[in-house]
Design an enzyme around this catalytic site. Structure first.
Site, short mmCIF file in Angstrom:
data_model
loop_
_atom_site.label_atom_id
_atom_site.label_comp_id
_atom_site.label_asym_id
_atom_site.label_seq_id
_atom_site.Cartn_x
_atom_site.Cartn_y
_atom_site.Cartn_z
N ASP A 342 0.80 -1.12 0.02
CA ASP A 342 -0.04 0.04 -0.01
C ASP A 342 0.92 1.12 -0.06
O ASP A 342 1.86 1.27 0.73
CB ASP A 342 -0.87 -0.18 1.41
CG ASP A 342 -1.70 1.30 1.16
OD1 ASP A 342 -2.49 1.56 0.46
OD2 ASP A 342 -1.59 2.10 2.44
N GLU A 378 1.64 -0.48 -4.91
CA GLU A 378 0.76 0.55 -5.34
C GLU A 378 1.73 1.81 -5.62
O GLU A 378 2.15 2.16 -4.48
CB GLU A 378 -0.29 0.84 -4.29
CG GLU A 378 -1.29 1.79 -4.64
CD GLU A 378 -2.13 2.28 -3.38
OE1 GLU A 378 -3.17 2.53 -3.49
OE2 GLU A 378 -1.85 2.10 -2.22
#
Length: 736
Positions: A342, A378
C-alpha cells in the site's frame, strides 16, 4: 518466577516448548518492564535487565502459548524532543504474533489529556487497550507447497476476508467473515471455477478501528490502519484471539494452496495506527518514537506522506529490520505467496524525495526469501512527487493506474484516447520496457476496493458517500465514470442493457490485455455499493458481497444510509439480486468465467515479451505479430491515431508470431485473434482485414448478454463486414 537472561534475537515472544524468550528494541528507554497479564485484570511485571545493542531481553521458563503480555517503558517524556515514553501506557510488542482484545478509546490510551495536547496523561491504559499474545509456532502443514504460478498465468482476485464471506449463503453463520470462511469448499469452488490463481487479501495484519470512526458508529472496515505487522487480525478468527487466529489463518492458506490458489497480502508498512501527535500511544510511539517515525523539524510533529498522520522512518535500520522480518515471517511461517504494498512510494522516501533505489528496495532485492515471492507496488502516495507508476525497480510489478484511467476513458467515449489505449492494451511498454521489465510488470485493473465497483462505474457520474458521515466530501471526485443516462439504479431497460454491455466491455478488455489482470471481488456478478466510492468505514451490507442465489426471488431491504438520503432510486436494485437481476448476475458471472478461461487457454493474450510490431524471425510467418486497423480494414496511420473523434479500431494478434519460447525451449504457437472495439455511441461497420486470415469465428460479442459458446459463434471471412453495436466489442478467432 524464574527469569533467565535469554537472547536478543529473535525479537518478540518466541516459545520453544518449555518457555518463552522475550526481546524488544528501544534506544530511548531507560528501563523496560515485561508485564504478564492475567484474566482477573492483574499483571506480573518483570524488568528486562539484559540489553544488547538496545534490545532488552529475558527468558521465562513455563510461560506458555496463550499468555497475554505487554511492555511498560520508563524513559524521557519530552515531546519537544520527539520523546514520548510513559510507563502508564501498556504497549503492544511490535513483533507480537497475535493480539488479543480491542481498544475502548478512553482517555487512558492517549499520552495527553483531551483538550490539553501539551499535558502528560498518567492514566493506566492496560484495562482499555489490546494485549500481545504468546503463540505456538508449531503447525502441521502436511504436504503444503506454494503454487508458484508464473505471472503470465496469474489472475488476481482482490478480496476482503469479511466482505467476501459474510453473506455467502452456503457458509455457516460461525464461519462468515472469517479466515475459515475463505477455506470453505463453496468459496474455493467459486474461485477455482472463475479461474482465479491468486487471492489478494485486503489487510489482515492486526489493525485498529480508530477513535473517530468508533465515535461515529462506523469502523475501519478496509483495515489500512496497522498496529501489528506479524499478527493476523483477531476479529477475522472464528474461534478465539489467544493465538487461534494464527492457526486459522494457516489453515486457510493450506486449503487455498490445495486448490491451486496463491495468497497475496495487501500490506501497510508506510504508517501505523498511532496517527499524528494527537493519536494514541499503543506501541511504537511509547517504545522509541524518534526511531520509528519520520518527525518534522519540530519533533513534536510527524511528517505525513500517507494521509494518515504519520509515516515510518524508512532510513532507520530498526524500521527496515522490522519490515523485512515481518515479510520473511509471513512467507516462511505463514506460507503466503506475495505482497501488495500500500502506498509503496512512501517506502522509497528516505528523506523527502522518492528514490527508487532506497534502502528498502536494496534489502528486498538481495533477500533470499522475500525476493522470490510476488511483489506488487501501489506506486503512489499523497506526498509531493508521489505518483511513481512505471518507476519501481525491475523486481517489482505495479498496480497500473494509467491502465485503469485509460480503459475507463475509452469506454466512456473520451476523445484522443486510442493511442494511449493501444499502449495499455499491449502491456504498457512505455512504462516498463526501458528498465528491462516485461508486460507482466503491469497489474491491470479497472476497479479495486478503492473507488466505484464495476457496476457503480457504469451507474453513477458522481460519488454518493453520504453514509460515511462527511457530507460527501471524502473519496475521489474524478472517477472517469459514466452513468449511461441516469444517476443510480433505474427501471429503464435501455439504460440497464447499456450498463451491462459496458460492464462486459470492461471485463473483456481487462482479460484480453497483456499484463496481469486483477478482478475486484463481486464485480463478476455486479456488486454495488450504491455509488459509495470510499467505503473504507462501511462494515455492513453496503460493502459485503451479496452473492447471487438461484433461489432468491426478491431483493432484500436496501442497507441503511446514515444522516441523509441515498442517491435517487438507490433501493430499487441495490441489494441481493433477485428475479431478473439474479439472472443478469448469473449471466455476468458466466461471461466473466468465459473471458478468464479464454485468456488461460490462449498464450497470445498473456505474452511474456512485448510485441515487436513486425514479423518475428524464426516463426515462419510473414505477418507482423501485431497490426492495428481502422474500422474499414485499412492499417492505422499517424493521423488515425491522433484523430480526436476516433473511438474505434481493430487489433490483430498473431498467434504464429509469439517470440518467447515455452518452458523447454519449444516454440509457442496459438490461434490468431482480431479484437474489434467500438467505443462510440452509434453502431459502426467493421471490415475484416484481408491478408490476415481467410476464415474467422466470433468468440466474444459484448452486445450479446450471454457468453458466446465455444464453436457456436458466427463464421466470417476476410473482407466481410460486421456491424458492431454502439459501445461494444467483438473478438474473432482464426485457428492456428
Amino acid at each position: 518466577m524464574q527469569v533467565w537472561p535469554g537472547q536478543a534475537y529473535p525479537l518478540g515472544a518466541t516459545y520453544d516448548g518449555a518457555g518463552t524468550n522475550f526481546a524488544v528494541f528501544s534506544e530511548t528507554a531507560e528501563r523496560i518492564e515485561l508485564c504478564l497479564l492475567h484474566d482477573d485484570g492483574s499483571e506480573t511485571a518483570v524488568e528486562l535487565r539484559e540489553s544488547d545493542a538496545f534490545v532488552r531481553h529475558a527468558y521465562l521458563p513455563g510461560v506458555m502459548p496463550g499468555q497475554r503480555y505487554g511492555f511498560r517503558v520508563h524513559g524521557p517524556y519530552a515531546p519537544e524532543h520527539g520523546q514520548r515514553c510513559n510507563s502508564a501506557k501498556l504497549l503492544l510488542d511490535p513483533y507480537a504474533r497475535a493480539v488479543s482484545g480491542a481498544i475502548d478509546w478512553g482517555e487512558a490510551v492517549y499520552g495527553y489529556h483531551f483538550g490539553k495536547p501539551d499535558s502528560r496523561n498518567d492514566l493506566d491504559s492496560a484495562p482499555h487497550t489490546m494485549a500481545s499474545v504468546v503463540v505456538n509456532p508449531y503447525f502441521d502443514w502436511g504436504d503444503d507447497r506454494p503454487p508458484r504460478t508464473d505471472y503470465h498465468r496469474t489472475v488476481i482476485y482482490e478480496a476482503h476476508v469479511k466482505g467476501l464471506t459474510m453473506r455467502h449463503p452456503a457458509l455457516p453463520d460461525d464461519l462468515r467473515g472469517t479466515y475459515a470462511g475463505l477455506a470453505h469448499p463453496a468459496v474455493l469452488e467459486h474461485l477455482t471455477e472463475l479461474g482465479v490463481t491468486a487471492l489478494e487479501l485486503m489487510p489482515v495484519h492486526q489493525f485498529v478501528n480508530d477513535h473517530r470512526l468508533a465515535d461515529a458508529g462506523l469502523a475501519n472496515y478496509w483495515g489500512y490502519n496497522t498496529i501489528g505487522f506479524f499478527a493476523p487480525h483477531n476479529t477475522y478468527a472464528s474461534w478465539g484471539d489467544r493465538g487461534q487466529q494464527v492457526l486459522e489463518f494457516k489453515s486457510a492458506v493450506r486449503a487455498l494452496h490445495q486448490a491451486g490458489i496463491e495468497v497475496i497480502l495487501d500490506v501497510v508498512y508506510n504508517h501505523t495506527a498511532e496517527g499524528n501527535h494527537l493519536g494514541p500511544t499503543l506501541s511504537f510511539r511509547g517504545l522509541d518514537n524518534p526511531s520509528y517515525y519520520r518527525l518534522t523539524d519540530d519533533p513534536r510533529y510527524y511528517m505525513d506522506t500517507t494521509g494518515t498522520g504519520n509515516s515510518l522512518l524508512m532510513r532507520s535500520p530498526h524500521v527496515l529490520q522490522l519490515i523485512m522480518d515481518s515479510l520473511r515471517y509471513w512467507v516462511t511461517e505463514m506460507h503466503v505467496d506475495g505482497f501488495r504494498f500500500d502506498l509503496a512510494a512512501t517506502l522509497a522516501r528516505q528523506f523527502h524525495e522518492v528514490d527508487r533505489l532506497s534502502s528498502f528496495f536494496d534489502l528486498v532485492q538481495q533477500d533470499p526469501v522475500v525476493s522470490q515471492v510476488k511483489l506488487i507496488a501501489e506506486p503512489w502516495d499523497v506526498g509531493e512527487g508521489g505518483y511513481q507508476v512505471g518507476n519501481f525497480p525491475p523486481l517489482w510489478t505495479e498496480w497500473n493506474g494509467m491502465y485503469r484511467d485509460t480503459v475507463r476513458d475509452l469506454w466512456r467515449g473520451e476523445p484522443r484516447t486510442l493511442a494511449e489505449f493501444a499502449s495499455r492494451l499491449t502491456g504498457s511498454s512505455d512504462l516498463y520496457q526501458d528498465d528491462g521489465r516485461r508486460p507482466l510488470a503491469s497489474v491491470n485493473f479497472v476497479t479495486c476496493h478503492d473507488g466505484f465497483t464495476l457496476r457503480d462505474l457504469v451507474s453513477y457520474n458522481e460519488k454518493h458517500n453520504e453514509a460515511n458521515g462527511e457530507n460527501n466530501r471524502d473519496g475521489e471526485s474524478h472517477n472517469r465514470s459514466w452513468n449511461c443516462g441516469a444517476e443510480g439504479e433505474t427501471d429503464n431497460d435501455e439504460i440497464n442493457a447499456l450498463r451491462l454491455r459496458q460492464t462486459r466491455n470492461f471485463i473483456a478488455t481487462l482479460l484480453l490485455s497483456q499484463g496481469v489482470p486483477m478482478l475486484s471481488h463481486g464485480d463478476e456478478f455486479g456488486r454495488s455499493q450504491r455509488g459509495n466510492n470510499n467505503a473504507y468505514c462501511q462494515d455492513n451490507e453496503l460493502s459485503w458481497v451479496e452473492w447471487p442465489d438461484a433461489g432468491t426471488t426478491e431483493a432484500p431491504e436496501a442497507p441503511p444510509v446514515a444522516d441523509g438520503e441515498g442517491p435517487a432510486g438507490s433501493g430499487d436494485r441495490a441489494g441481493a439480486p433477485g428475479g431478473k437481476a439474479a439472472a443478469e448476475a448469473r449471466a455476468l458471472l458466466e461471461f466473466t468465467r468465459s473471458m478468464v478461461w479464454l485468456r488461460r487457454d490462449h498464450p497470445v493474450f498473456r505474452r511474456r515479451r512485448f510485441f515487436h510490431g513486425r514479423p518475428v524471425e524464426g516463426t515462419h510467418d510473414e505477418l507482423s505479430d501485431i497490426n492495428w486497423f481502422t474500422p474499414d480494414g485499412s492499417e492505422m496511420t499517424s493521423e488515425d491515431w491522433q484523430a480526436a473523434h476516433a473511438k474505434a479500431l481493430s487489433v490483430f494478434l498473431n498467434g504464429n508470431a509469439i517470440s518467447e519460447p515455452g518452458p523447454r525451449g519449444e516454440r509457442i504457437a496459438d490461434d490468431s485473434f482480431l479484437l474489434m472495439f467500438n467505443a462510440g455511441a452509434e453502431e459502426l461497420e467493421f471490415v475484416v482485414p484481408v491478408n490476415h486470415g481467410r476464415q474467422w469465428q466470433v468468440v466474444v460479442d459484448t452486445a450479446v448478454p450471454e457468453s458466446v459458446r465455444p464453436g457456436q459463434g458466427a463464421k466470417v471471412a476476410a473482407g466481410d463486414r460486421l456491424t458492431l453495436m454502439g459501445r461494444s466489442m467483438t473478438v474473432l478467432r482464426r485457428p492456428a
